[in-house]
Design an enzyme around this catalytic site. Structure first.
Site, short mmCIF file in Angstrom:
data_model
loop_
_atom_site.label_atom_id
_atom_site.label_comp_id
_atom_site.label_asym_id
_atom_site.label_seq_id
_atom_site.Cartn_x
_atom_site.Cartn_y
_atom_site.Cartn_z
N LEU A 128 0.84 -1.20 0.00
CA LEU A 128 0.00 0.00 0.00
C LEU A 128 0.88 1.25 0.00
O LEU A 128 0.76 2.11 -0.87
CB LEU A 128 -0.92 -0.02 1.23
CG LEU A 128 -1.79 1.21 1.48
CD1 LEU A 128 -2.84 1.37 0.38
CD2 LEU A 128 -2.50 1.10 2.85
N PRO A 131 6.92 5.77 -1.32
CA PRO A 131 7.88 6.71 -0.72
C PRO A 131 7.20 8.00 -0.22
O PRO A 131 7.57 8.54 0.82
CB PRO A 131 8.86 7.00 -1.86
CG PRO A 131 8.81 5.76 -2.71
CD PRO A 131 7.39 5.26 -2.62
N GLY A 134 2.49 7.55 3.09
CA GLY A 134 2.59 6.69 4.27
C GLY A 134 1.29 6.76 5.04
O GLY A 134 0.32 6.06 4.71
N SER A 135 1.22 7.65 6.04
CA SER A 135 -0.03 7.82 6.79
C SER A 135 -1.16 8.27 5.86
O SER A 135 -2.31 7.86 6.02
CB SER A 135 0.16 8.85 7.91
OG SER A 135 0.97 8.30 8.92
N THR A 161 6.69 -5.93 3.61
CA THR A 161 7.15 -7.07 4.41
C THR A 161 7.15 -8.32 3.53
O THR A 161 6.15 -8.59 2.85
CB THR A 161 6.20 -7.28 5.61
OG1 THR A 161 6.24 -6.11 6.42
CG2 THR A 161 6.61 -8.49 6.44
N ARG A 274 19.54 -11.85 39.77
CA ARG A 274 20.51 -10.75 39.91
C ARG A 274 20.53 -10.26 41.37
O ARG A 274 19.49 -9.86 41.91
CB ARG A 274 20.10 -9.60 38.98
CG ARG A 274 20.87 -8.32 39.16
CD ARG A 274 22.27 -8.43 38.62
NE ARG A 274 22.93 -7.13 38.61
CZ ARG A 274 24.22 -6.96 38.38
NH1 ARG A 274 25.00 -8.02 38.14
NH2 ARG A 274 24.75 -5.77 38.38
N GLY A 345 19.65 -3.16 33.51
CA GLY A 345 20.75 -2.20 33.60
C GLY A 345 21.70 -2.35 32.42
O GLY A 345 21.27 -2.54 31.29
N GLY A 346 22.99 -2.31 32.67
CA GLY A 346 24.00 -2.41 31.60
C GLY A 346 23.80 -3.68 30.77
O GLY A 346 23.98 -3.66 29.55
N GLU A 369 1.43 -0.52 9.89
CA GLU A 369 -0.02 -0.77 9.83
C GLU A 369 -0.81 0.34 10.54
O GLU A 369 -1.82 0.10 11.19
CB GLU A 369 -0.36 -2.18 10.32
CG GLU A 369 0.34 -3.21 9.44
CD GLU A 369 -0.32 -4.56 9.33
OE1 GLU A 369 -1.50 -4.68 9.67
OE2 GLU A 369 0.36 -5.48 8.87
N1 COS Z 1 -13.67 0.06 6.63
C1 COS Z 1 -14.41 0.38 5.55
N2 COS Z 1 -14.25 1.50 4.84
C2 COS Z 1 -13.29 2.35 5.25
C3 COS Z 1 -12.48 2.09 6.36
C4 COS Z 1 -12.69 0.89 7.07
N3 COS Z 1 -11.96 0.56 8.13
N4 COS Z 1 -11.62 3.12 6.52
C5 COS Z 1 -11.90 3.99 5.53
N5 COS Z 1 -12.89 3.51 4.76
C6 COS Z 1 -13.52 4.16 3.61
C7 COS Z 1 -14.22 5.42 4.03
O1 COS Z 1 -15.54 5.17 4.44
C8 COS Z 1 -14.16 6.26 2.77
O2 COS Z 1 -15.20 5.86 1.92
P1 COS Z 1 -16.18 6.99 1.28
O3 COS Z 1 -15.38 7.56 0.15
O4 COS Z 1 -17.37 6.24 0.85
O5 COS Z 1 -16.47 7.98 2.37
C9 COS Z 1 -12.86 5.83 2.11
O6 COS Z 1 -12.51 4.56 2.68
C10 COS Z 1 -11.76 6.80 2.39
O7 COS Z 1 -11.61 6.89 3.79
P2 COS Z 1 -11.17 8.24 4.52
O8 COS Z 1 -11.94 9.39 3.96
O9 COS Z 1 -11.23 8.00 5.98
O10 COS Z 1 -9.66 8.35 3.99
P3 COS Z 1 -8.48 9.25 4.45
O11 COS Z 1 -7.68 9.57 3.24
O12 COS Z 1 -8.97 10.38 5.32
O13 COS Z 1 -7.57 8.26 5.32
C11 COS Z 1 -6.74 7.16 7.27
C12 COS Z 1 -7.96 7.71 6.51
C13 COS Z 1 -5.78 8.26 7.69
C14 COS Z 1 -7.35 6.50 8.50
C15 COS Z 1 -6.04 6.11 6.39
O14 COS Z 1 -5.36 6.73 5.32
C16 COS Z 1 -5.06 5.26 7.14
O15 COS Z 1 -5.43 4.31 7.81
N6 COS Z 1 -3.76 5.60 7.04
C17 COS Z 1 -2.73 4.74 7.55
C18 COS Z 1 -2.34 3.79 6.50
C19 COS Z 1 -1.69 2.60 7.05
O16 COS Z 1 -2.13 1.98 8.00
N7 COS Z 1 -0.59 2.25 6.40
C20 COS Z 1 0.17 1.13 6.79
C21 COS Z 1 0.23 0.18 5.65
S1 COS Z 1 0.93 -1.34 6.11
S2 COS Z 1 2.79 -0.91 6.46
#
Ligand code: COS
Length: 388
Positions: A128, A131, A134-135, A161, A274, A345-346, A369
């Site tokens: 997912l 670069p 991320g969030s 992973t 210890r 400790g150490g 995640e």
């Molecule tokens: N279950 C079902 N649908 C979901 C959902 C869930 N858990 N989370 C989001 N959705 C849906 C929303 O309902 C929305 O749909 P609509 O367009 O119909 O409203 C759509 O997905 C987009 O969701 P949202 O508007 O909440 O998206 P954002 O861009 O605001 O992102 C966060 C929300 C920040 C929560 C999300 O991007 C996130 O989880 N980020 C972290 C990513 C992550 O975990 N990465 C690690 C990957 S593995 S290393």
């Protein structure tokens, strides 16, 4: 823990003991060396497949064990107590790619991938992040263009992973066009296999912890994917990924509980052996209070985790509960490993004892995640929903 708060069934005890034996015999003797050399042992995958650990949530009709989520998480915790690297492989495989194919795949896709994934012949991965995404995962830019009975993918995925050993990588890519961007609703999910032309494994990350679990970049250079590898609807991949991350976050929470428990067990044993000031250090309240806080948070994390898992299996909305479990367990892992290093400790700061590795392994549970900050956002958003 002195009492079994989870009240395990006979079958759950059997699976827990099997996971414990496997980890003790097949991983524990080697983990210090694998960690030191950032070495991934590929035979672990087949061994886990033979024992059923890679098909725990896959129904029996596709050669899995068809277990409930709690039982799977109990096994995962046991593996994580010994080695968080093997635990993340198991968590990603069971929680993300296999579940996505099961939930959103066609019968043909299920038959093509799930039996091999359950047997450990096809390792699963999940791509997912990128670069620059991320969030803010919906900001991903890997592009998929529909051409005849294929999709052509271009882009780079980060932090995958097991990405260099996987046989099926669920990859999120944009299916909207650069002229008509649809945000989170313009992303598809594709089953990528490494034999496809244009698939390249890029940089392998040199990490602080989880060093026995490879994390790589993947690059797609005009990668041609058969249209039969698209999962579900072409614009729904982000939603599928978010729904699946609810499972993934439970897996990471179980991994974090395992790391925290390992720190607690190591520190408890060390505090008895210890001696300082003519007595075992466990006789000092300064040490007792640390152990008490660690034990309490481990028990609370596990209880929250399994409450969320049972609610999920009842079909309830567990968006908030899974984020709470992941948040609390990962912060507990960081807390407990920090306290364990302090008690040692150490000796906690060097590689002669395992707590140094546990401390390094714990950190990523607060990051991947979904960072702890993202979990808090999900929890808060769900809170508003409840009060709307
Ligand atoms: N279950 C079902 N649908 C979901 C959902 C869930 N858990 N989370 C989001 N959705 C849906 C929303 O309902 C929305 O749909 P609509 O367009 O119909 O409203 C759509 O997905 C987009 O969701 P949202 O508007 O909440 O998206 P954002 O861009 O605001 O992102 C966060 C929300 C920040 C929560 C999300 O991007 C996130 O989880 N980020 C972290 C990513 C992550 O975990 N990465 C690690 C990957 S593995 S290393």
């Amino acid at each position: 823990m002195k009492s079994d708060l989870l009240n395990l069934t006979e079958d759950q005890r059997t699976i827990r003991d099997l996971a414990r034996e496997f980890a003790k015999n097949e991983i524990a003797p080697y983990i210090a060396e694998w960690d030191e050399n950032a070495y991934f042992e590929p035979s672990i995958v087949q061994k886990m497949g033979d024992l059923g650990f890679l098909g725990m949530l896959i129904p029996e009709e596709y050669e899995g064990l068809g277990l409930d989520t709690s039982t799977y998480l109990i096994a995962l915790e046991e593996i994580a107590v010994v080695d968080a690297s093997t635990a993340v492989l198991m968590s990603v495989h069971n929680s993300l790619p296999t579940q996505m194919i099961l939930r959103f795949g066609t019968d043909e896709q299920k038959n093509r991938f799930l039996p091999g994934m359950a047997r450990g012949e096809i390792l699963g991965a999940f791509a997912l992040s990128e670069p620059d995404a991320g969030s803010d995962a919906a900001a991903l830019t890997t592009q998929a263009v529909h051409e005849g009975d294929e999709w052509v993918l271009n882009g780079t995925k980060s932090w995958v992973t097991s990405g260099n050993h996987a046989g099926a990588i669920i990859t999120m890519a944009r299916t909207d066009t650069p002229r008509d961007r649809k945000g989170a609703r313009g992303i598809g999910a594709f089953i990528i296999t490494p034999d496809l032309p244009g698939f390249h494994v890029g940089k392998k990350e040199d990490k602080l912890g989880l060093r026995a679990s490879p994390t790589v970049q993947l690059t797609f250079d005009n990668l041609r994917v058969p249209a039969t590898n698209l999962l579900g609807l072409p614009h729904m991949g982000f939603v599928y990924a978010m729904q699946s991350l609810e499972n993934g976050r439970l897996g990471i929470a179980a991994q974090a509980v395992g790391i925290a428990r390992a720190a607690l067990e190591a520190a408890t044993a060390y505090a008895a052996e210890r001696h300082q000031f003519d007595r075992p250090i466990r006789e000092f309240q300064a040490i007792q209070f640390k152990l008490a806080d660690m034990a309490t948070r481990v028990a609370a994390s596990r209880t929250l985790l399994h409450a969320a898992a049972r609610a999920k299996d009842r079909g309830e909305n567990v968006k908030q509960a899974t984020s709470m479990a992941k948040l609390f367990a990962s912060e507990t892992a960081m807390f407990a490993t920090n306290q364990a290093v302090q008690i040692f400790g150490g000796y906690g700061y060097v590689k002669d004892y395992p707590v140094e590795r546990l401390f390094r392994d714990a950190k990523v549970t607060e990051i991947y995640e979904g960072t702890s900050e993202i979990q808090r956002i999900v929890i808060a958003r769900e809170q508003y929903h409840e009060h709307r």
